[in-house]
Design a protein around this motif. Sequence first.
Motif, PDB file in Angstrom:
ATOM      1  N   ALA A  47      -1.448  -3.155   1.828  1.00 32.94           N
ATOM      2  CA  ALA A  47      -2.225  -4.363   1.587  1.00 32.94           C
ATOM      3  C   ALA A  47      -2.151  -5.247   2.824  1.00 32.94           C
ATOM      4  N   LYS A  88      -8.764  -0.561   6.216  1.00 29.50           N
ATOM      5  CA  LYS A  88      -8.886  -0.962   4.823  1.00 29.50           C
ATOM      6  C   LYS A  88      -7.526  -0.816   4.154  1.00 29.50           C
ATOM      7  N   LYS A  89      -7.390  -1.353   2.955  1.00 30.26           N
ATOM      8  CA  LYS A  89      -6.155  -1.171   2.197  1.00 30.26           C
ATOM      9  C   LYS A  89      -5.921   0.314   1.982  1.00 30.26           C
ATOM     10  N   LYS A  90      -4.664   0.717   2.089  1.00 38.36           N
ATOM     11  CA  LYS A  90      -4.181   2.083   1.913  1.00 38.36           C
ATOM     12  C   LYS A  90      -4.512   2.984   3.098  1.00 38.36           C
TER      13      LYS A  90
END
Length: 161
Positions: A47, A88-90
Amino acid sequence: MTEKGYFDGLLYNRPPQILTCDSMERLDNTKSSFDDPGYEPIVQILAFRVYPNVSPRTYELRVSGGIWYMHCILCDSLTHLIDDGSIKKKAIVRIVNFYSHEGRTDKVIYIDKLEIIESQHCQTIGHPDDYRFNPNRSLEKYLKENKEELEAEMADRNGDY
């Protein structure tokens, strides 16, 4: 196997070995990437958030090695990667350069250079816990800080068990 097939397998059947398992421990115990040349851990960005009321825009990342996660700061020169959607997240990234600073309460790690390995369709790898609550963290720091004294004491005890 085609590149697309390789990435399809990487995205959905990723082995835990893709992440550097000891990355949080080594990031916590190393002042900078210059102190540990050649060490470029592969981590997952779980995150990120922007610090409010800070100029220039500053991002805090939650990075994971699959077992533990910790919070790092993304240097100003890399914030465009989040702003333009490249990260992006992840996402899976390789940390190329980093440095740390001892804050008032804890160490702050700054990521100065990274390479994006995969940023699309990623899932969380493992079930990472907050590294600040690692029960071995204090012991690891003690052993590192007192390595020479402990080795000398063990050499003095050689055979005196």
